[in-house]
Design an enzyme around this catalytic site. Sequence first.
Site, PDB file in Angstrom:
ATOM      1  CG  ASP B 376      -1.923   1.050   1.293  1.00  0.00           C
ATOM      2  OD1 ASP B 376      -2.910   0.915   0.545  1.00  0.00           O
ATOM      3  OD2 ASP B 376      -1.750   2.029   2.057  1.00  0.00           O
ATOM      4  CD  GLU B 405      -2.416   1.775  -3.570  1.00  0.00           C
ATOM      5  OE1 GLU B 405      -3.453   2.392  -3.800  1.00  0.00           O
ATOM      6  OE2 GLU B 405      -1.667   2.064  -2.610  1.00  0.00           O
TER       7      GLU B 405
END
Lengths: 645, 645
Positions: B376, B405
């Site tokens: 993330d 990401e």
Amino acid sequence: MQSRVIIENVSPEIDGGRHFIKRIVGQPVNIQCVMLADGHEVLAGEISFKHEKEKNWKSSPIGLLQNDIWAGGFRVEKQGFYDYKIVGWVDAPLTWQHNIERKIKDNQHVNVELLDGLQYLTPLLKQVTKPEAKYLEKVIALFQSENDYKDAINEALSYQLESIFKTYPQKTFATTYDKKLRVYVDRQKAMFSSWYEFFPRSASKQIGKHGTFKDCEELMPRVAELGFDVVYFPPIHPIGIDHRKGKNNATTALPDDVGSPWAIGGTEGGHTDIHPQLGTLEDFKSLIKVAAEHNIELAMDYALQCSPNHPYVKKYPQWFKWRPDGTVQYAENPPKKYQDILPINFETEDWKNLWDELLSILMYWCNVGIKIFRVDNPHTKSFYFWEWAINEVKKKYPDTLFLAEAFTRPHVMHSLAKMGFSQSYTYYTWRNTKAELIQYMQEISNDIGNQYFRPNFWPNTPDINPYILQNGNQSLYMSRYFMAATLSSNYGMYGPVYEFIIHEPMQGKEEYYYSEKYEIKTWDWNYRNRMTDLIKRVNQIRKENPALQLTYNFINAPVQDEYIIAYLKQDESKTNNILCVVNMDPYNRRGANLQMPLSALGVPEGYPLLMHDLITGAKYIWTKEWNYVELSPELPFHLFRIERV
Amino acid sequence: MQSRVIIENVSPEIDGGRHFIKRIVGQPVNIQCVMLADGHEVLAGEISFKHEKEKNWKSSPIGLLQNDIWAGGFRVEKQGFYDYKIVGWVDAPLTWQHNIERKIKDNQHVNVELLDGLQYLTPLLKQVTKPEAKYLEKVIALFQSENDYKDAINEALSYQLESIFKTYPQKTFATTYDKKLRVYVDRQKAMFSSWYEFFPRSASKQIGKHGTFKDCEELMPRVAELGFDVVYFPPIHPIGIDHRKGKNNATTALPDDVGSPWAIGGTEGGHTDIHPQLGTLEDFKSLIKVAAEHNIELAMDYALQCSPNHPYVKKYPQWFKWRPDGTVQYAENPPKKYQDILPINFETEDWKNLWDELLSILMYWCNVGIKIFRVDNPHTKSFYFWEWAINEVKKKYPDTLFLAEAFTRPHVMHSLAKMGFSQSYTYYTWRNTKAELIQYMQEISNDIGNQYFRPNFWPNTPDINPYILQNGNQSLYMSRYFMAATLSSNYGMYGPVYEFIIHEPMQGKEEYYYSEKYEIKTWDWNYRNRMTDLIKRVNQIRKENPALQLTYNFINAPVQDEYIIAYLKQDESKTNNILCVVNMDPYNRRGANLQMPLSALGVPEGYPLLMHDLITGAKYIWTKEWNYVELSPELPFHLFRIERV
């Protein structure tokens, strides 16, 4: 490992820092890189640089151009090497100011943020000037006060505070780009020079007589009148007897044949000796002095091969290859043979002594007063030797320049330039059409090579009588000369044959028939013609216009005629703007519309520009983007200086 | 310093060898470089390579492509790092053979040259095989004989002799390229994977009930039926209470709000703990096992931030930033605030313990059985940490893959990929028009990034409800899905909302209204539609056609309609050829002519090709270069396998 900044994609950077870039004194080094870090914080960075002989690093900030691309630069002031590096950091004080500004604009209450800022202000008190300290003390008090919120936030956002943060950056956990980057700085002549080549043995005024350095001295006023500042001589050393070449490269010489000066070495000596018929070392020194009085430097040929009679062959047989039959290996590129010269074997086990001796030749002539060497066929000698030798010479004689005579494949020519050659011969000699010339100029200007490869444009040389010139008339000779001298800041020509348009070729070859390489010529040095007039004028204009003292400032100006080429040249400050227009059709008057590169000139359409033709003195006012030009073969060019009306 | 070979301009080479390139097992590493030397001799070179765990270097020759540009390669067979280097030398035996051939063809007498060759033949006797030695002895005798000149020159030129010279090269004074070059080899899934994302807490069949890993187990057959091989879950850890987000990202949560799973950590534990309502560690292990039985791998979210209730906040306060008022600094990008999470301060003086702890989280889950991490927002954490952590994990668990990401600026995304991320999210989500898609595919295919950046195309994610989908009909959803799955070998989708075409946005934002990020949803997992049919078929086709298991093999096939895009994909051997044609207009039937990329297919115009549509089963024979295609919004694509008639 608390560093967070990444620096990469640095340009210029040659082969990961393996090779240095080049500049001349006073030029800028403009640097770009990618710099980024995790997160949304404000970054800052700088270029640190220092001359190799200085102790302290100077620095100059870099700024964000766009998305993670940063740029900055510095100017080189002295000859020699500069080291430079790029340093970047997450700038905590600037980030604090950036964030508090956003919050204030969002009407958030920032009392805590003001107090948070104290950690950046307090340490600065020890670093700053007295007035700055006074200001900071005031701000610190405001930040801590409960009653001056409005004043506090005004100061938090102040330009003055930002300016202090930038002047005294807090380079916490800075990242330094890890490749060693260097720039070598030459004197101006590396970038701007006008070469004239002639054979000193053809300098005599008496027909058939072997010229001398004394004869050459008498020619210096003529060379100076034409405006050249470098005179380059083919080798001036004793010439071998065995396998000496006769006229027109004949394999057998007649008794009175003088041989090729590139077959260096004889009973009279080798690379540090002078051909007895040219004169003595004292004569040579005198010539250097006379030339200097005319602002001319003598360039010498450094040709690393030996005639079979060169003293090295007996003294250092280990530097040559020997065949199974006991004979020495002459130069060859099978099936071609060059029997009058022996190549040096750079793979010899005695390479260390070989390198030292070859370097000592350069050092000897530097000591005599030579500062420019034209190096013969450097691409057939070890590239690592060149890197070492050029560097060694420049350590002691930083003014020294080396021109690489390598007409070969692009990568090979570039590799030599990276190894340290100051200038390089180019393909100009064979770029004949408008399209070829534009493509070549754009290619060399835009390639990374523009950082280390300095072109020297020659329309001809004693080795190359190019096909285009073999049937050329005076108009063609004038335009080929004109383009060499205005496209490239370094250019040269092989003397009288060009001025006098002598171009009879060896059948089917790009060589001169009865080439001066193999015989003595006598020239009427008093002769003047339109070509010599032109040379004189163009060299004068080059000296007066800095736009013509750079090469990679070529901007094509479109012309609606395939024989008319036009190009703008600008100096660094863009205050000197030269527009050259050339009719490359040597037989027909041609006219066409030319599009002015207005954006490069920074003026809108309709802005009146005074087009001052520095050749004819004529002046025109152009106000439109497209303007009609017309040129006849008699004077096939304009050399406009673009002036304010 | 007797070396004479220069090696430079090596590609691929990332930042001068600072970063490695990437491959999967079985792929080739194709290398080009500039190699040159002084003179006219024959050069030879090789690539030396070895796996990090092997002792001996293998080698593979490089060959001259054109003017000083050489090429070669090797194939990687095992996971892990390979080192490779380029070695070049002046090949004396081959030069001898080349020169003698030229002289013989020029009718020169080469007796001495034959004898000269003995120096290259004699030492080989000790190296070669017995039959080769016998041959060499014969040749040596011939070269020395005075009576067999004709036979001798025949053998001097023989292919057999050349072949021996090449098999046993004499690498005299070899140059080795001085930069350290590495390639990291992953398993195939790094390059070819189909991701399906859903929230495990929405896995229950009972409306409003918090889903469990047991519920997820029951969904595995459905995911397998659709053909996905990676299931990715948002974080499965305990969720914070303080500043928990309510529905639609509300800053105040209601008592029954479940919060965002990315606000990791609570009284029940942190990054190595499991949200109690999802189940136990044993349940999770069981799910991993069930998934594996369906050939599905579970990908876990690695999100390095903490809710205010994370155990780290008390245990390691030094890893967070504290404000002057004693409160902890929450995440912010002023003026925006993310009060439910605290960022980790990578500049902490305790960085060593921090790095170790963060690595231990990865190691913990690897040990549990996880082999894929979706990371993330990696671009808001120290890039040097990623480089170290990914490398450490892969040392112990070489199968591990990391998906970055980072939807951010290009250089930042590339920098993360260089640091070691196996795959990266891309801009596909916002490349909507035909022109944008062609440009993007060509940009990523041709950039040096194709050596280390592996795209993963997602039409949507829980964070991104892109504008183009917000009003899209099923045709648009099908074509956006279809292109993601056929343009890129790695792709993924955010589950049920895509299949069921749920796309109501937050007003004016690219976010979902009533986003699953902040609440539990209940989906009818039994529901099937044209979209699920399509997914099933496309995933099956992807598995059967290696052309779809690569991304950088995009070849645009021109179509005379601005809404129809077509592209050829070929596997490495070019035996599997897939032509995709997509009507990107979701409302209108469109037809146009399409130009077959015949040169890529290696067939002439007129050659009949069987166009086998793998979606519908239809077959057409195309013989022309231009062919008419027509597609309706109901089934807006062809997926042709091009077969021999």
